[in-house]
Each structure stands twice: as C-alpha cells, then as structure tokens.
Design an enzyme around this catalytic site. Structure first.
Site, PDB file in Angstrom:
ATOM      1  N   ASP A 154       0.847  -1.191   0.000  1.00  0.00           N
ATOM      2  CA  ASP A 154       0.000   0.000   0.000  1.00  0.00           C
ATOM      3  C   ASP A 154       0.881   1.240   0.000  1.00  0.00           C
ATOM      4  OD1 ASP A 154       0.061   1.143   3.099  1.00  0.00           O
ATOM      5  OD2 ASP A 154       0.357  -1.021   2.962  1.00  0.00           O
ATOM      6  N   SER A 155       0.469   2.272  -0.732  1.00  0.00           N
ATOM      7  CA  SER A 155       1.161   3.559  -0.755  1.00  0.00           C
ATOM      8  C   SER A 155       2.628   3.382  -1.151  1.00  0.00           C
ATOM      9  CB  SER A 155       0.999   4.247   0.599  1.00  0.00           C
ATOM     10  OG  SER A 155       1.339   5.615   0.535  1.00  0.00           O
ATOM     11  N   ALA A 156       3.577   3.747  -0.279  1.00  0.00           N
ATOM     12  CA  ALA A 156       4.984   3.550  -0.607  1.00  0.00           C
ATOM     13  C   ALA A 156       5.305   2.082  -0.818  1.00  0.00           C
ATOM     14  CB  ALA A 156       5.867   4.127   0.496  1.00  0.00           C
ATOM     15  N   VAL A 193      -2.066  -1.112  -3.864  1.00  0.00           N
ATOM     16  CA  VAL A 193      -3.151  -0.436  -3.154  1.00  0.00           C
ATOM     17  C   VAL A 193      -2.761   1.021  -2.926  1.00  0.00           C
ATOM     18  CG1 VAL A 193      -4.621  -0.456  -1.105  1.00  0.00           C
ATOM     19  CG2 VAL A 193      -3.737  -2.618  -2.029  1.00  0.00           C
TER      20      VAL A 193
END
Length: 317
Positions: free
Chosen positions: A163-165, A193
C-alpha cells in the site's frame, strides 16, 4: 519531550516532524505487536532476520494447514506503506491485515521490514526489498534458512502487494525481476493499493489541492535527498524506460475516490497498458474513501470488500 513549533525544522504532520537538532519524531506507526498465534484467524506468525548487517528482517505468516501438511501454498511478499518514513510490518494495522489476508486467501506471506528515511534515505528501501526477495528466492530448492518457506511456500506462485509507498516498492521489484531476473521465483501478479507515484506535472484534480501537493512534494525530497526531483523514475513511472518490463502477467491497481494519489493510480494504468507490457491490468476504485482506508477502518464494508478482492486476485491467477 519538547516538540514546540520553534524547535521544528520540517513538519510532515500527522506523520512525522524533524527537529532542528536533527531528531526525528514519528507521530504515528510506532506501536508494535509481537508475532504469534492469532485466535481470530488461526494464523501463526514469527519474525526472521534477513540481513543482520543491514537491519533487514521480516514477519512471516502461516495459515491453518489442511490435513495435508505438505501442501505448497502461494506466497505473498508484502511491502508496508508510510511514505518510506513511518510504520513497520510489526504495527497493529499491518499485523491485523496480514493475518486476515493470509487466512482469507490461504497463503504464506512475508512482510518485509526495510530501513526507513530519513535515517536511511530512499532508495535504500528499494535495495532492502531486493535483498529480501533474494532471500525468499533462496528457498526454491527447499533448503533455504527458513523452514516455513521450505515446507509450505510455492515459489512458482509468488505475488507482491503493498500500500502507498509499499505499492511503489512492489512495482519496482516487479520491474527489477524483469530487468535482472531472479532464478527460483516466479512472479504471478502484483496488487498495488493506493500506490505512491507522483511527478512534476499536475494531473487530474491535483491542481485543486495545493496543500496536499506541497506535502507530497516535500516528503519525497525529504525521504530521497539524492533524487533527481519529482520526475525521478523511482517516483514517476512515466519517466521510467523500464516500465514495460514488469515481470508478471497480471496487475491490479486499487484507488480510492478521496485519495490525493488517486489520479496517479489511474495514470499508471494508462502508462502500463501503452508501454508495450503484455499483460492484463484491472483497476478498482472505491467510492467515498480516502488513502489506506482499509488499514484505518478494517471492519468497514469497503475494507472487507478490498480484502476479499485481493484474496480473489491471488487465488484466481
């Protein structure tokens, strides 16, 4: 602890603050929970050292096994988010999410603990992630250092997610396999994600969100001070000449309607489908939700739905 504004050099609240004396004050993502048996999902977890010298480790997860304890299961390698600066695999939201996805999909999982900026600037997170994948691949003949992977992980059916990074890391690890190869590990798909991609040129609705844009701009320069800028290929897929070398046939990208990074996820889809990559890409948008909502409110209907979607992506590849 004195955290008065006069002592703060850089403020990335609500994530972290940097004080003038160089002290890093992480405001969230600092809580940790131990591994062990989870009675809600019947998943077991334990922590392993991957590289003692570089402080790279992982938390690995094993679901409740069927009567055939020799059965090989798909392997998920997960990369946590946090802007490359906060969170760990050991924080409560990630422990809960990995327990849930391992149980739902009936898989083995490795949740990577990479070094974080600013003490360890990007791209060290990417290098640590690659180190972790090489460690995973060392189990392909069943004689690696971790018995759970030797006995139960099918390295011919591997998935990356984050997710994200962490989604940024999953994407780049898929490219690195495509460019460098990784014998013993077959990547079947990646699930991104709310991926942390960015760029100098504003796209979509970003121009209407100057405060959020400034925060993302500043956070990247802070976490990767050696970067060439906001169009660094590590951050902007449009500038990466190796984009088409993503080493799997299936990609799913999840975006959230109220997430500042939503338009980057949409743009990534178009980039990947038009760069020569020969695979199948699915994009899923969740209405009414913000960035990493599934970690913040894991019992919500949308979070449960996202969990089921990721499990289905793995099980139907």
């Amino acid at each position: 602890m004195d955290s008065s504004s006069s002592d703060i050099a850089q403020d990335f609240s609500p994530s972290l603050r940097i004080h003038k004396d160089g002290r890093v004050e992480r405001l969230i993502g600092c809580d940790v929970v131990p591994p062990g048996y989870d009675p809600a999902t019947h998943v077991e977890s334990k922590d392993v050292v991957i590289s003692k010298d570089d402080d790279v480790s992982a938390r690995i997860y094993l679901p409740k096994l069927d009567h055939d304890a020799t059965q090989k299961l798909p392997l998920l390698v997960y990369f946590h988010g946090g802007g490359f600066c906060i969170e760990t695999p050991f924080s409560p939201p990630y422990q809960r999410f990995l327990n849930s996805i391992v149980s739902k999909a009936h898989i083995v999982a490795v949740s990577v603990h990479y070094r974080r900026a600013p003490e360890h600037p990007v791209p060290l997170a990417h290098e640590d992630s690659w180190t972790s994948l090489k460690w995973v691949a060392a189990h392909f003949a069943g004689n690696g250092p971790e018995e759970w992977l030797n006995r139960h992980a099918d390295l011919g059916s591997v998935f990356f997610a984050g997710d994200s990074a962490g989604a940024n890391l999953a994407h780049h690890m898929a490219i690195r396999i495509g460019t460098h190869g990784l014998p013993g590990l077959t990547l079947r798909g990646i699930a991104l994600v709310h991926p942390y991609f960015w760029g100098l040129e504003r796209i979509g609705s970003e121009a209407q969100k100057p405060e959020g844009v400034a925060m993302v701009d500043g956070l990247w320069r802070f976490s990767c001070p050696s970067s060439s800028g906001l169009d660094d290929p590590l951050l902007n897929p449009a500038k990466d000449p190796n984009l088409g070398k993503v080493a799997c046939e299936r990609v799913v990208v999840y975006v959230a309607e109220k997430d500042l990074l939503k338009d980057r996820g949409l743009h990534y889809k178009e980039l990947l489908l038009n760069c020569g990559w020969q695979g199948h890409l699915e994009l899923v948008e969740t209405a009414g939700e913000g960035h990493v909502f599934h970690l913040l409110d894991p019992d919500s209907d949308n979070a449960v739905s996202l969990l089921h979607q990721i499990a289905s992506f793995i099980n139907h590849s």
